[in-house]
Scaffold this motif. Structure first.
Motif, PDB file in Angstrom:
ATOM      1  N   THR A 208      -9.973   9.599  -0.648  1.00 48.66           N
ATOM      2  CA  THR A 208      -9.119   9.649  -1.843  1.00 48.66           C
ATOM      3  C   THR A 208      -9.814   8.997  -3.040  1.00 48.66           C
ATOM      4  O   THR A 208      -9.724   9.515  -4.152  1.00 48.66           O
ATOM      5  CB  THR A 208      -7.747   8.986  -1.594  1.00 48.66           C
ATOM      6  OG1 THR A 208      -7.954   7.674  -1.083  1.00 48.66           O
ATOM      7  CG2 THR A 208      -6.906   9.779  -0.622  1.00 48.66           C
TER       8      THR A 208
ATOM      9  N   GLU B 255      -7.194   3.288  -5.000  1.00 49.12           N
ATOM     10  CA  GLU B 255      -7.727   3.743  -3.714  1.00 49.12           C
ATOM     11  C   GLU B 255      -8.888   2.856  -3.260  1.00 49.12           C
ATOM     12  O   GLU B 255      -9.043   2.595  -2.069  1.00 49.12           O
ATOM     13  CB  GLU B 255      -8.162   5.224  -3.766  1.00 49.12           C
ATOM     14  CG  GLU B 255      -7.121   6.211  -4.286  1.00 49.12           C
ATOM     15  CD  GLU B 255      -5.857   6.343  -3.425  1.00 49.12           C
ATOM     16  OE1 GLU B 255      -5.596   5.479  -2.577  1.00 49.12           O
ATOM     17  OE2 GLU B 255      -5.117   7.331  -3.633  1.00 49.12           O
TER      18      GLU B 255
ATOM     19  N   GLU C  10      -9.206   6.387   2.667  1.00 49.15           N
ATOM     20  CA  GLU C  10      -9.324   5.806   1.323  1.00 49.15           C
ATOM     21  C   GLU C  10     -10.674   6.139   0.679  1.00 49.15           C
ATOM     22  O   GLU C  10     -10.765   6.274  -0.536  1.00 49.15           O
ATOM     23  CB  GLU C  10      -9.098   4.289   1.351  1.00 49.15           C
ATOM     24  CG  GLU C  10      -7.737   3.861   1.901  1.00 49.15           C
ATOM     25  CD  GLU C  10      -6.526   4.349   1.111  1.00 49.15           C
ATOM     26  OE1 GLU C  10      -6.686   4.718  -0.070  1.00 49.15           O
ATOM     27  OE2 GLU C  10      -5.415   4.393   1.679  1.00 49.15           O
TER      28      GLU C  10
ATOM     29  N   HIS D 262      -7.320  -0.126  -1.836  1.00 50.19           N
ATOM     30  CA  HIS D 262      -6.774   0.199  -0.511  1.00 50.19           C
ATOM     31  C   HIS D 262      -7.881   0.150   0.548  1.00 50.19           C
ATOM     32  O   HIS D 262      -7.686  -0.357   1.644  1.00 50.19           O
ATOM     33  CB  HIS D 262      -6.145   1.606  -0.499  1.00 50.19           C
ATOM     34  CG  HIS D 262      -4.937   1.711  -1.380  1.00 50.19           C
ATOM     35  ND1 HIS D 262      -4.376   2.904  -1.742  1.00 50.19           N
ATOM     36  CD2 HIS D 262      -4.184   0.740  -1.974  1.00 50.19           C
ATOM     37  CE1 HIS D 262      -3.314   2.678  -2.518  1.00 50.19           C
ATOM     38  NE2 HIS D 262      -3.197   1.375  -2.672  1.00 50.19           N
TER      39      HIS D 262
ATOM     40  N   TRP E 156       0.846  -1.209   0.000  1.00 49.72           N
ATOM     41  CA  TRP E 156       0.000   0.000   0.000  1.00 49.72           C
ATOM     42  C   TRP E 156       0.880   1.257   0.000  1.00 49.72           C
ATOM     43  O   TRP E 156       0.666   2.177  -0.797  1.00 49.72           O
ATOM     44  CB  TRP E 156      -0.915  -0.048   1.238  1.00 49.72           C
ATOM     45  CG  TRP E 156      -1.535   1.273   1.569  1.00 49.72           C
ATOM     46  CD1 TRP E 156      -2.634   1.827   0.974  1.00 49.72           C
ATOM     47  CD2 TRP E 156      -1.097   2.206   2.569  1.00 49.72           C
ATOM     48  NE1 TRP E 156      -2.901   3.052   1.540  1.00 49.72           N
ATOM     49  CE2 TRP E 156      -1.977   3.297   2.525  1.00 49.72           C
ATOM     50  CE3 TRP E 156      -0.063   2.220   3.497  1.00 49.72           C
ATOM     51  CZ2 TRP E 156      -1.847   4.403   3.367  1.00 49.72           C
ATOM     52  CZ3 TRP E 156       0.079   3.323   4.345  1.00 49.72           C
ATOM     53  CH2 TRP E 156      -0.803   4.391   4.275  1.00 49.72           C
TER      54      TRP E 156
ATOM     55  N   GLU F 125       1.112   4.280  -2.786  1.00 49.73           N
ATOM     56  CA  GLU F 125       0.876   5.708  -2.505  1.00 49.73           C
ATOM     57  C   GLU F 125       2.060   6.552  -3.015  1.00 49.73           C
ATOM     58  O   GLU F 125       1.864   7.627  -3.572  1.00 49.73           O
ATOM     59  CB  GLU F 125       0.659   5.953  -1.005  1.00 49.73           C
ATOM     60  CG  GLU F 125      -0.542   5.223  -0.396  1.00 49.73           C
ATOM     61  CD  GLU F 125      -1.899   5.657  -0.942  1.00 49.73           C
ATOM     62  OE1 GLU F 125      -1.963   6.379  -1.954  1.00 49.73           O
ATOM     63  OE2 GLU F 125      -2.914   5.242  -0.359  1.00 49.73           O
TER      64      GLU F 125
END
Ligand SMILES: [Fe+2]
Ligand SMILES: [Fe+2]
Length: 270
Positions: free
Chosen positions: A123, A150, A120, A153, A60, A64
């Motif tokens: 985003t 995202e 998340e 995630h 993760w 990012e």
């Protein structure tokens, strides 16, 4: 990694379709995303006995960082004067969180996962809104890739939340409190300072001004279905029925608030 920087069609960059306000948002977002590695380290400390989750958290963090790299590269195409390295140094110097701490600020592992889910949600809705709003084809493609990441995630943290809750069993009110607290924190320094470090370094930092400047531009991009999608994910994370009448009401209210706030902030920021 589901995509790489080499797969982005950089040669299709179209300067005639640039929106200078969106360039400012992308510069700020590149700094926040690039900071992902520090938070991945924090998650590994909190879950120090969970190898599987640590592996997921590191992946993760790497994704990012890739988001940060892709957005920074695009921002440099849009504005060759943009000095990402200097802006990131400014951001790190001014925005400090103790990422080496082994306990979560949310009081429990479940709380930490709810807070991560909220980020998340934010985003994924934001990049979906950006993807739908931008005209410039390269940025559109970057946002399409990021928005898909995202959502994955969110699933990573939601799945781990389910496992944590089997052991911790924290109630609805505590889950709600963490969720609302994390959403309220979006107004804090992180986004405002990133906006400042990326766009306004020659002026003094005033949180209220920078936070409003960022939010005015971000809220304008949102459409009703982006908000509805976000509310569904929030309800799921706190353990409420995402298809209930309450969810529909919350979604309507959230959309009204964002539209109202977007118009209000645009007036004071133009
Ligand atoms: Fe991201
Ligand atoms: Fe993410």
């Amino acid at each position: 990694m589901s995509w790489t920087l080499d797969e982005i069609p950089w040669d299709r960059f179209d300067r005639s379709r640039l929106d200078p306000e969106i360039v400012k948002l992308v510069k700020a977002a590149s700094l926040v995303e690039y900071n992902g590695a520090a938070y991945a380290h924090h998650l590994c400390r909190i879950f120090d006995d969970d190898r599987d989750f640590q592996e997921g958290a590191r992946r993760w963090g790497a994704e990012e960082i890739q988001h940060g790299n892709a957005l920074a590269r695009w921002a440099k195409l849009a504005d060759p004067e943009f000095d990402f390295e200097a802006a990131f140094d400014r951001f790190q110097a001014g925005y400090r969180v103790d990422f080496d701490c082994a306990t979560s600020r949310r009081g429990s592992r479940s709380g930490e996962m709810i807070a991560r889910c909220m980020v998340e949600v934010g985003t994924s809705s934001y990049y979906a809104a950006l993807r739908d709003a931008v005209q410039e084809p390269v940025l559109k493609e970057i946002c399409r890739n990021i928005a898909a990441d995202e959502i994955r995630h969110y699933k990573l943290f939601y799945n781990n939340l389910t496992l944590c809750l089997e052991r911790e069993r924290i109630g609805l009110w505590r889950r709600l409190r963490v969720a609302v607290g994390r959403i309220a924190e979006s107004q804090d320094d992180e986004l405002a300072y990133a906006y400042y470090a990326a766009n306004e370094a020659t002026r003094a930092y005033v949180r209220r001004r920078c936070s409003r400047a960022y939010a005015a531009r971000a809220y304008r991009l949102c459409r009703e279905h982006h908000v509805a999608h976000g509310v569904t994910l929030i309800f799921k994370a706190v353990g409420l029925d995402a298809h209930s009448r309450l969810a529909r009401t919350a979604s309507r209210l959230a959309w009204r608030f964002i539209r109202f706030r977007g118009t209000q902030l645009t007036k004071v920021n133009t």
